[in-house]
Design an enzyme around this catalytic site. Structure first.
Site, PDB file in Angstrom:
ATOM      1  N   LYS A   1      42.010  33.068  53.868  1.00 51.62           N
ATOM      2  CA  LYS A   1      42.558  34.435  53.917  1.00 51.62           C
ATOM      3  C   LYS A   1      41.456  35.433  54.280  1.00 51.62           C
ATOM      4  CE  LYS A   1      42.932  36.835  49.961  1.00 51.62           C
ATOM      5  NZ  LYS A   1      42.290  38.173  49.924  1.00 51.62           N
ATOM      6  N   ASN A   2      40.295  35.278  53.631  1.00 53.02           N
ATOM      7  CA  ASN A   2      39.240  36.286  53.795  1.00 53.02           C
ATOM      8  C   ASN A   2      38.446  36.134  55.082  1.00 53.02           C
ATOM      9  OD1 ASN A   2      40.152  37.373  51.472  1.00 53.02           O
ATOM     10  ND2 ASN A   2      38.485  36.641  50.179  1.00 53.02           N
TER      11      ASN A   2
ATOM     12  N   CYS B   1      42.005  48.729  43.194  1.00 56.32           N
ATOM     13  CA  CYS B   1      42.989  47.774  42.705  1.00 56.32           C
ATOM     14  C   CYS B   1      42.569  47.431  41.282  1.00 56.32           C
ATOM     15  CB  CYS B   1      43.030  46.539  43.582  1.00 56.32           C
ATOM     16  SG  CYS B   1      41.475  45.672  43.545  1.00 56.32           S
TER      17      CYS B   1
ATOM     18  N   ARG C   1      36.431  50.050  43.962  1.00 58.69           N
ATOM     19  CA  ARG C   1      36.253  49.535  45.324  1.00 58.69           C
ATOM     20  C   ARG C   1      36.105  50.656  46.361  1.00 58.69           C
ATOM     21  NH1 ARG C   1      39.951  44.362  45.985  1.00 58.69           N
ATOM     22  NH2 ARG C   1      38.231  43.737  47.343  1.00 58.69           N
TER      23      ARG C   1
ATOM     24  N   ASP D   1      35.344  35.406  43.353  1.00 60.56           N
ATOM     25  CA  ASP D   1      36.760  35.032  43.454  1.00 60.56           C
ATOM     26  C   ASP D   1      37.064  33.744  42.714  1.00 60.56           C
ATOM     27  OD1 ASP D   1      37.138  36.209  46.890  1.00 60.56           O
ATOM     28  OD2 ASP D   1      36.994  37.258  44.971  1.00 60.56           O
TER      29      ASP D   1
ATOM     30  N   ARG E   1      50.024  36.704  47.743  1.00 55.26           N
ATOM     31  CA  ARG E   1      49.171  37.474  48.653  1.00 55.26           C
ATOM     32  C   ARG E   1      48.059  36.598  49.197  1.00 55.26           C
ATOM     33  NH1 ARG E   1      46.306  42.270  46.278  1.00 55.26           N
ATOM     34  NH2 ARG E   1      45.298  41.961  48.274  1.00 55.26           N
TER      35      ARG E   1
HETATM   36  C1  EPZ Z   1      35.784  40.908  49.891  1.00 57.67           C
HETATM   37  O1  EPZ Z   1      36.177  42.149  49.334  1.00 57.67           O
HETATM   38  C2  EPZ Z   1      36.919  39.938  49.582  1.00 57.67           C
HETATM   39  N1  EPZ Z   1      38.150  40.407  50.210  1.00 57.67           N
HETATM   40  C3  EPZ Z   1      37.112  39.840  48.066  1.00 57.67           C
HETATM   41  O2  EPZ Z   1      38.117  38.876  47.825  1.00 57.67           O
HETATM   42  C4  EPZ Z   1      35.805  39.372  47.441  1.00 57.67           C
HETATM   43  O3  EPZ Z   1      35.949  39.338  46.042  1.00 57.67           O
HETATM   44  C5  EPZ Z   1      34.667  40.319  47.827  1.00 57.67           C
HETATM   45  O4  EPZ Z   1      34.585  40.421  49.270  1.00 57.67           O
HETATM   46  C6  EPZ Z   1      33.320  39.857  47.304  1.00 57.67           C
HETATM   47  O5  EPZ Z   1      33.033  38.595  47.803  1.00 57.67           O
HETATM   48  C7  EPZ Z   1      38.354  40.169  51.529  1.00 57.67           C
HETATM   49  O6  EPZ Z   1      37.519  39.599  52.211  1.00 57.67           O
HETATM   50  C8  EPZ Z   1      39.653  40.648  52.106  1.00 57.67           C
HETATM   51  P1  EPZ Z   1      32.649  43.933  48.831  1.00 57.67           P
HETATM   52  P2  EPZ Z   1      35.327  43.491  49.687  1.00 57.67           P
HETATM   53  O7  EPZ Z   1      32.687  45.060  49.794  1.00 57.67           O
HETATM   54  O8  EPZ Z   1      34.890  43.445  51.085  1.00 57.67           O
HETATM   55  C9  EPZ Z   1      31.146  47.442  46.072  1.00 57.67           C
HETATM   56  C10 EPZ Z   1      40.064  38.005  46.874  1.00 57.67           C
HETATM   57  O9  EPZ Z   1      40.367  37.725  45.698  1.00 57.67           O
HETATM   58  N2  EPZ Z   1      31.237  48.278  47.282  1.00 57.67           N
HETATM   59  O10 EPZ Z   1      31.656  42.837  49.033  1.00 57.67           O
HETATM   60  O11 EPZ Z   1      36.097  44.637  49.216  1.00 57.67           O
HETATM   61  C11 EPZ Z   1      32.528  47.114  45.518  1.00 57.67           C
HETATM   62  O12 EPZ Z   1      32.994  48.174  44.701  1.00 57.67           O
HETATM   63  C12 EPZ Z   1      39.338  39.296  47.172  1.00 57.67           C
HETATM   64  O13 EPZ Z   1      40.307  37.279  47.869  1.00 57.67           O
HETATM   65  C13 EPZ Z   1      30.731  49.579  47.257  1.00 57.67           C
HETATM   66  O14 EPZ Z   1      30.210  50.037  46.240  1.00 57.67           O
HETATM   67  O15 EPZ Z   1      34.072  43.262  48.715  1.00 57.67           O
HETATM   68  C14 EPZ Z   1      32.295  45.852  44.743  1.00 57.67           C
HETATM   69  O16 EPZ Z   1      31.811  46.194  43.451  1.00 57.67           O
HETATM   70  C15 EPZ Z   1      39.096  40.133  45.923  1.00 57.67           C
HETATM   71  N3  EPZ Z   1      30.833  50.347  48.374  1.00 57.67           N
HETATM   72  C16 EPZ Z   1      31.189  45.155  45.540  1.00 57.67           C
HETATM   73  O17 EPZ Z   1      30.603  46.164  46.390  1.00 57.67           O
HETATM   74  C17 EPZ Z   1      31.406  49.885  49.526  1.00 57.67           C
HETATM   75  O18 EPZ Z   1      31.462  50.636  50.525  1.00 57.67           O
HETATM   76  C18 EPZ Z   1      31.704  44.012  46.402  1.00 57.67           C
HETATM   77  O19 EPZ Z   1      32.528  44.567  47.357  1.00 57.67           O
HETATM   78  C19 EPZ Z   1      31.924  48.571  49.541  1.00 57.67           C
HETATM   79  C20 EPZ Z   1      31.823  47.782  48.409  1.00 57.67           C
END
Ligand code: EPZ
Length: 423
Positions: free
Chosen positions: A22-23, A115, A120, A301, A394
């Protein structure tokens, strides 16, 4: 809304093929906004997140059609989406920002809803776009970016997966060279880089913390099959370990799952890799210590499914969730089954080895819902898992159906009553 009736299970056995990730699929589909030529993505799983993104991409001017498990899309004239509620329904929709800016010099996107697992923010996404020359204007509920993109350098304060993907999707058509420092290194990032390169992009450093992208004038279509889903595979491995099963998984990349496989071995399970796939067997019996980290560390995850597995092991397991600020909500639902879990901020202490009793529980988020389904296999009697927001569908293509194929007794509520059809 979904409702599942799960009964205790022992010794899950059989073979399964892992779906594409998915990701990986979600950012790869957003790359369809970057080209006028047909981009054919094969093996696209049937997920509601894919359906939601499909609608958003169409709203951005993409022409999309599905033929079996392949999606073919291209975008003659990209436009900013007007259906804001779609954007707030799924965080990954923020990934249309980079391609729209790259193609049109303008992007107006709804601020993706936070969420259950955390607020996020998208500050790092915006920092990246600004480094490429875009100006951003925040209005209540949405952000507008505009500017002709040129190469630039950006340091990510946190190796954000989504921010790295968004900047990649913008920089491939920017004029000049872009450098991303402290970039995310997840397999899904490497997969996106491979897809973009096959479309004609010039990217160096894939899989490392520093990415160099030399912008090109346009990208062409191609055919691509994304990588297998390492989180689906890990989730199924946990189900095996909770039932002392033995299962063979095909279409799997064990090299993407090292942290998870080592943790499963520490828990007491065996696995054997071969060209054809992975044989996983045994029962979790040892307590484990898990700290979620960015790749190649233990993936956040997998924290919830691994916590369900830890309920089998006699003794105290410790989980430290370093990525998201609120990703233990499944713990209170597991406690309704009799699980003994103490939460202190980002630390969860799990006292495993106590018998669980089936009860009514509610899915809190995608991976938490999967963990509760697994725990229903472990609990004595019958567990009713309600999933009011359809979280599980999802991110997993028919998880109950996959578990049924291995011998689990899981039924789903339909208008005509309980069904265990693997439709
Ligand atoms: C991706 O989310 C995945 N989703 C998530 O999977 C996964 O948990 C996550 O990466 C971490 O590996 C998809 O790929 C669609 P991040 P993403 O940006 O991109 C902070 C699942 O269950 N952050 O690496 O949103 C954020 O708040 C989902 O399949 C900022 O502060 O993750 C978080 O604490 C859940 N500012 C951390 O970084 C930003 O601009 C990780 O977020 C962006 C992120």
């Amino acid at each position: 809304m979904a409702l599942y009736r799960i009964r205790h299970a022992e010794r899950l056995r059989g073979e399964l093929e892992i779906h594409t990730a998915k990701n990986a699929v979600l950012p790869i589909l957003c790359a369809g906004l970057l080209t006028r030529e047909p981009l054919r993505i094969e093996g696209v799983p049937h997920l509601t997140d894919v359906d939601t993104l499909w609608a958003i991409l169409q709203d951005c001017g993409a022409q999309i059609c599905r033929e079996g498990d392949a999606l073919t899309l291209f975008t003659p004239e990209p436009v900013s989406p007007v259906e804001e509620d779609l954007l707030s329904r799924m965080r990954a929709s923020v990934l249309v920002m980079g391609p729209l800016l790259a193609r049109t010099g303008y992007a107006r996107v709804g601020l993706p809803g936070g969420c259950a697992i955390g607020q996020r923010p998208i500050d790092l996404h915006l920092k990246g776009m600004q480094a490429l020359g875009a100006e951003s204007t925040l209005t209540p509920g949405s952000v507008t970016l505009q500017g002709t993109l040129r190469g630039g350098s950006v340091y990510l304060d946190f190796p954000s997966v989504g921010a790295t993907e968004n900047i990649l999707l913008a920089a491939v058509l920017a004029q000049g060279v872009t450098r991303i420092e402290n970039a995310a290194k997840e397999p899904e990032i490497v997969d996106l880089c491979a897809l973009l390169s096959r479309m004609g992009a010039k990217i160096r450093g894939c899989g490392t913390s520093t990415l160099y992208i030399e912008g090109v004038r346009e990208l062409h279509g191609c055919v691509y099959r994304p990588i297998p889903d390492r989180i689906e595979a890990g989730t199924l491995c946990c189900a095996v370990g909770m039932t002392q099963g033995s299962v063979f998984l095909r279409n799997i990349r064990p090299d993407h799952m090292r942290a998870v496989l080592y943790k499963l071995r520490e828990a007491g399970m065996d696995f054997r890799e071969s060209q054809a796939g992975l044989r996983i067997s045994g029962r979790a019996k040892n307590p484990i210590q898990v700290r979620t980290l960015t790749y190649p560390g233990f993936p956040t995850d997998m924290q919830a499914p691994m916590m369900a597995l830890a309920l089998c092991s006699r003794g105290a397991s410790v989980f430290c969730e370093t990525i998201f600020e609120n990703r233990f909500m499944h713990a209170r639902e597991l406690a309704r089954l009799g699980a003994r879990i103490r939460i202190e901020d980002r630390i969860a202490l799990v006292e495993g080895g106590y018998p669980l009793q089936g009860a009514a529980v509610t899915s809190t988020d995608l991976r938490g819902g999967a963990a509760l389904m697994l725990a229903g296999l472990l609990a004595q009697g019958e567990t009713l898992l309600s999933d009011p927001h359809g979280h599980i569908a999802r991110g997993y293509e028919n998880l109950p159906g996959m578990l049924r194929e291995l011998g689990a007794d899981i039924e789903e509520a339909t208008e005509d009553g309980w069904s265990s059809a693997n439709g």
